[in-house]
Design a protein around this motif. Structure first.
Motif, PDB file in Angstrom:
ATOM      1  N   TRP A  10      -2.929   4.342   6.741  1.00  0.00           N
ATOM      2  CA  TRP A  10      -4.164   3.500   6.239  1.00  0.00           C
ATOM      3  C   TRP A  10      -4.700   3.109   7.514  1.00  0.00           C
ATOM      4  CZ3 TRP A  10      -5.953   3.446   1.478  1.00  0.00           C
ATOM      5  CH2 TRP A  10      -4.887   3.808   0.348  1.00  0.00           C
TER       6      TRP A  10
ATOM      7  N   LEU B 225       0.793  -1.137   0.070  1.00  0.00           N
ATOM      8  CA  LEU B 225      -0.139   0.089   0.051  1.00  0.00           C
ATOM      9  C   LEU B 225       1.030   1.207  -0.048  1.00  0.00           C
ATOM     10  CD1 LEU B 225      -2.883  -1.236   2.502  1.00  0.00           C
ATOM     11  CD2 LEU B 225      -2.784  -0.743   0.104  1.00  0.00           C
TER      12      LEU B 225
ATOM     13  N   LYS C 231      -6.871   6.212   3.751  1.00  0.00           N
ATOM     14  CA  LYS C 231      -5.630   7.014   4.205  1.00  0.00           C
ATOM     15  C   LYS C 231      -5.534   8.251   4.869  1.00  0.00           C
ATOM     16  CE  LYS C 231      -0.930   7.498   2.109  1.00  0.00           C
ATOM     17  NZ  LYS C 231      -0.425   7.366   0.775  1.00  0.00           N
TER      18      LYS C 231
ATOM     19  N   SER D  89      -9.733  -0.288   0.276  1.00  0.00           N
ATOM     20  CA  SER D  89      -9.295   1.000  -0.266  1.00  0.00           C
ATOM     21  C   SER D  89     -10.419   1.880  -1.123  1.00  0.00           C
ATOM     22  CB  SER D  89      -8.058   1.034  -0.490  1.00  0.00           C
ATOM     23  OG  SER D  89      -7.880   0.006  -1.776  1.00  0.00           O
TER      24      SER D  89
ATOM     25  N   LEU E 125     -11.115   1.303   4.256  1.00  0.00           N
ATOM     26  CA  LEU E 125      -9.648   1.510   4.461  1.00  0.00           C
ATOM     27  C   LEU E 125      -9.232   2.793   3.852  1.00  0.00           C
ATOM     28  CD1 LEU E 125      -7.260  -0.260   5.819  1.00  0.00           C
ATOM     29  CD2 LEU E 125      -6.670  -0.906   3.471  1.00  0.00           C
TER      30      LEU E 125
ATOM     31  N   VAL F  73       0.282   1.195   7.795  1.00  0.00           N
ATOM     32  CA  VAL F  73      -0.902   0.567   8.258  1.00  0.00           C
ATOM     33  C   VAL F  73      -1.209   0.422   9.595  1.00  0.00           C
ATOM     34  CG1 VAL F  73      -2.726  -1.280   7.761  1.00  0.00           C
ATOM     35  CG2 VAL F  73      -0.905  -0.686   5.849  1.00  0.00           C
TER      36      VAL F  73
END
Length: 885
Positions: free
Chosen positions: A221, A178, A216, A209, A214, A182
């Motif tokens: 994240w 990613l 950011k 995402s 999910l 996270v």
């Protein structure tokens, strides 16, 4: 997103080594999506240039015809050959040798379990004859043809089994894929849902995402929702794979997806042992080592997809079958919970007692949303004391203090059922927990617990209660310990817990762990740090006992770590791992504070600012989304200190401001830790005077409240910041305590009182051995700033080397004491040349200055670096690289 290689379970090198060591090749097995094709493709690409490689893909369609998967090689042969296996083998051997032109031959066969018998026999014989090496992949080794299975048994094939990713491996791989940090709880949720399957994990991250679940935030994240952990793509993929299973295997999957965990004995009574065995060997289900042995699905995602596709009628039928097949003596608390949840899903009848018992288990597992659902499924639950107690408990877990208070108020105002003793006690314990959440109702909490204590100590209640009274007493002891943890009444807590735990074996494992961890915290604060550390070591194993809930284990772990820190057992505190990090059992409400915050704060206490910030940033980002326990303020305070250590003044002030906005009432330990870290941060931001004043004020409060274990923490920091007059008091307090940290404080206090460099260095070595490198660094700097006439060259060298070693371990910039002593650009240039053994004359010639100028600069350099010999320059320069003004 470009995902990196999957590791470190098995690598390309592992396959290359297996090929080199084998007679006939390698077999790579693992569940669908575990990375078999990825690894074998990379391995084959490494050897393709110097070998002849043929890639063959087995499939169910090709398996229906003789030599189906080998058609790509046999298409040019006379059709008559196919009736004679010997001719096929001979022709194929010749064909491969001709095309290889002297190079080694590799047959790469994906889905080797889909080879028909004739193709498998031919491939196996090629390997035995040395005509080709095999690189085989398969999901289900049980479905391999006998000829290939015998290759493994005869040592011709080396087998590599790809295991699911561990939590730590998944977390690292997610962050690499990613491209950012996270949050630990988010990574844990994805890992638990995927079962550690790389393909599912990658698809899950992509789907979540895309959906926004999910997200950011602040460069990290974070998981914003756990309501739906998969989307259409994963559903389609899993549905397709399940379609290849037999009806018997699908029945097993349906039972396990609906029941979550089933005694193996019960499962075998409902399904064919061959089907269960096949699914276990393919990694679809796992059987744990508990008693009784429980079977569950490896991947939560598979369970979610299967469960969503079972009609209510079929679900109800399967539930009835499992209920009849399960011996009540085999039942576990978690199975009780899952069966009750299953009943709600399929519309089956769920009795009041069953729902209440399940809600209690859900609360114990921190699955508060399920607990609320179970309680609120009971008609007129608000009139039932037991139901109200569980509802309030669940709301407190979710951080909804106002909601819990409202539920209890409504129950008091409404006429309801008369409570039994057990119901009354649990209702009062729930009330006390809600009262403790606010400063103004603390007295009510204490009064409530005292009332419960009087009622349980009444002779009539004791005579009629039996085993239930014993359990209620245990619950009361834990509630009293919680209350003491808010008020700071640790001496009183320790006395009560010592008395209760005298009859250690009469209590269950979870109670012993929880009560024992409270006692460790109380002992550590009241001066019995060595006793606390010894007990904490004994209790560590219980944190990983299957009989202990994950929630209880994680909360106990936090208290045990605190005891190790106060005792100076920082090695033990650093080694501690979170319970069940590598067990695929996840509570619905994962606590980011339980997973990573205690360790991050410990790093900050060590002075490891960069490491601490790396751990804190993802936790803080997740807590800004979900903070049921009210721990964001503590995390932000720790981040402020770590930022200040790194010289990030604005960032530190921002974190302190954010920490001050939190309103949740803290426990005594949390409040003291937060104030201690805030004082250390202020020292970096405003100078030592303010910090010393606050630390001494905290030390006064600690002494008044009977907490010398924390008092010496505050006093030792105050003395290190310049409050030398407090050294005698530090010595007095340290001598009243146990443990390695108290010993360190006593030696340090004596050294500061006497001004002895030798004693200071002894204290610094004790701190370093204890892994308290910030303490060691501060002492070493104190030695360096003593007058030179009091020191010999050996002491100077040791202090400077220790300071630099600690600085490198801490990964921290120059301390505030040295900011005025940085080398100028010219001094740094001369120092580097001198460190390379250039003479003064040679340096002068290179820099076009006089020899006297060089000598003058070297005099300044030696003074700033606290060194006395030219040979020390090389090491000393490590502390000033990049510090030119």
């Amino acid at each position: 997103m470009a995902w990196p290689p999957i590791g470190p379970r098995a690598t390309v090198n592992d396959i290359a080594l297996a090929l080199a060591a084998s007679k006939g090749g390698v077999l790579v097995t693992g569940p669908s999506g575990s990375g078999k094709s990825y690894l074998t493709t990379r391995a084959v690409n490494e050897i393709r240039g110097r070998s002849f490689v043929v890639v063959i893909r087995g499939s169910a369609a090709l398996a229906g015809s003789p030599y189906g998967a080998l058609n790509i090689l046999l298409s040019d042969l006379d059709p008559g050959y196919l009736a004679h296996p010997v001719l096929v083998l001979s022709a194929l051997t010749a064909l491969l040798r001709e095309r290889a032109e002297g190079k080694p031959v590799y047959l790469v066969i994906e889905n080797a379990s889909e080879l028909d018998e004739l193709a498998a026999m031919t491939v196996a014989q090629l390997a035995r004859n040395g005509a080709a090496q095999l690189v085989l992949t398969c999901t289900d080794p049980q479905r391999l043809c006998g000829e290939i299975t015998r290759l493994c048994g005869d040592g011709f094939l080396n087998r590599i089994d790809l295991k699911p990713l561990t939590f730590q491996e998944s977390h690292v791989w997610l962050e690499a894929g990613l491209g950012a940090k996270v949050s630990p709880s988010g990574a844990h949720a994805l890992w638990a849902a995927s079962g550690g399957n790389p393909h599912y994990l990658k698809m899950l991250a992509a789907e979540l995402s895309e959906s926004g679940a999910l997200l950011k935030r602040d460069g990290v994240w974070v998981l914003t929702s756990r309501s739906e952990l998969h989307g259409r793509a994963i559903t389609d993929l899993i549905t397709t794979r399940l379609g290849r299973m037999s009806s018997g295997e699908r029945k097993v999957l349906e039972i396990l997806s609906l029941a979550k965990a089933v005694p193996l004995e019960s499962l075998l009574a409902l399904a064919s042992p061959d089907d269960v065995d096949s699914l276990e060997k393919r990694g679809v289900l796992v059987v744990d080592d508990s008693l009784p042995r429980m079977a569950r699905l490896q991947s939560q995602l598979v369970g979610d997809v299967v469960r969503a596709n079972v009609p209510p009628g079929r679900s109800n039928e399967l539930r009835d079958m499992l209920t009849q097949a399960t011996n009540p003596s085999l039942g576990q608390r978690l199975m009780l919970l899952h069966m009750a949840s299953w009943a709600l899903d399929c519309g089956a009848e769920l009795g009041t007692e069953e729902a209440l018992d399940a809600a209690a288990v859900a609360n114990r597992q921190l699955d508060a949303r399920l607990a609320l659902r179970l309680v609120r499924s009971i008609p007129n639950h608000s009139l039932m004391p037991a139901a109200v107690a569980e509802e309030a408990h669940a709301l407190m877990t979710l951080g909804d203090v106002a909601g819990a208070r409202n539920v209890l108020r409504q129950h008091r105002e409404a006429p309801g059922d008369e409570a039994t003793l057990s119901e009354w006690v649990r209702l009062k314990l729930a009330e006390s927990s809600v009262f403790l959440a606010r400063y103004e109702t603390t007295a009510q909490a204490c009064e409530t617990l005292a009332h419960v204590r009087r009622r349980l100590d009444d002779g009539t209640a004791t005579a009629s209660g039996g085993q239930d009274i014993a359990e209620l007493r245990e619950e009361l002891v834990l509630a009293e310990s919680q209350a003491a943890s808010y008020s700071g009444s640790y001496a009183e807590m320790a006395v009560k817990l010592e008395e209760v735990l005298q009859d250690f074996e009469s209590h269950g494992t979870e109670f012993r762990l929880l009560a024992g961890s409270w006692l460790c915290e109380a002992w550590a604060l009241t001066g019995r740090q060595s006793d606390a550390a010894d007990m904490a070591e004994q209790l560590m194993a219980d944190c990983h006992d299957p009989a202990v809930s994950v929630a209880a284990a994680r909360r106990a772990t936090s208290r045990l770590r605190f005891a190790f820190v106060l005792a100076g057992r920082w090695d033990k505190a650093g080694e501690m791992v979170q319970p069940d990090d590598d067990v695929l059992v996840s509570s619905a409400e994962a606590l980011p504070t339980a997973i990573d915050l205690p360790k991050a704060i410990f790093l900050c206490l060590q002075g490891r600012a960069q490491d601490g910030m790396e751990a804190l940033i993802p936790v803080i980002s997740q807590l800004r989304v979900q903070d049921n326990e009210g721990m964001l303020d503590a995390a932000c305070t720790a981040a402020a200190y770590a930022s200040a250590l790194q010289g990030e003044t604005d960032q530190a002030l921002g974190y302190l401001k954010e920490a001050s906005t939190q309103q949740r009432r803290p426990t005594w330990r949390k409040e003291r830790t937060q104030k201690y870290l805030a004082a250390l941060a202020r020292e970096r931001l405003e100078g030592p005077e303010t910090a010393i004043e606050e630390l001494l004020r905290l030390a006064d409060a600690d002494r008044n409240e009977g907490a010398p274990g924390h008092e010496i923490f505050c006093l030792s920091s105050a003395v290190r910041l310049g409050a030398v007059a407090a050294a005698p008091r530090l010595l007095d307090s340290a001598l009243s305590c146990q443990g390695r940290f108290a010993e360190l404080c006593a030696v340090y206090a004596r050294a500061m009182i006497s001004g002895s460099a030798e004693l200071l260095l002894e204290a610094a070595r004790l701190a370093e051995d204890m892994q308290n490198e910030r303490f060691a660094f501060d002492i070493a700097e104190t030695v360096l700033h003593l007058e030179h006439v009091q020191l010999d060259k050996t002491a100077l060298r040791k202090a400077r080397q220790l300071a630099e070693t600690c600085r490198q371990h801490l990964r921290t910039p120059q301390s505030g004491h040295q900011e005025g002593l940085k080398l100028t650009a010219r001094e740094l240039e001369i120092a580097k040349l001198a460190a390379k053994r250039e003479s003064n004359k040679g340096i002068a010639a290179k820099l076009h200055v006089s020899v006297r100028t060089v000598e003058g600069h070297l005099y300044q350099i030696f003074g700033k670096l606290k060194i006395v010999e030219r040979s020390e320059l090389s090491f000393a320069l490590g502390s000033v690289e990049g510090g030119a003004q």
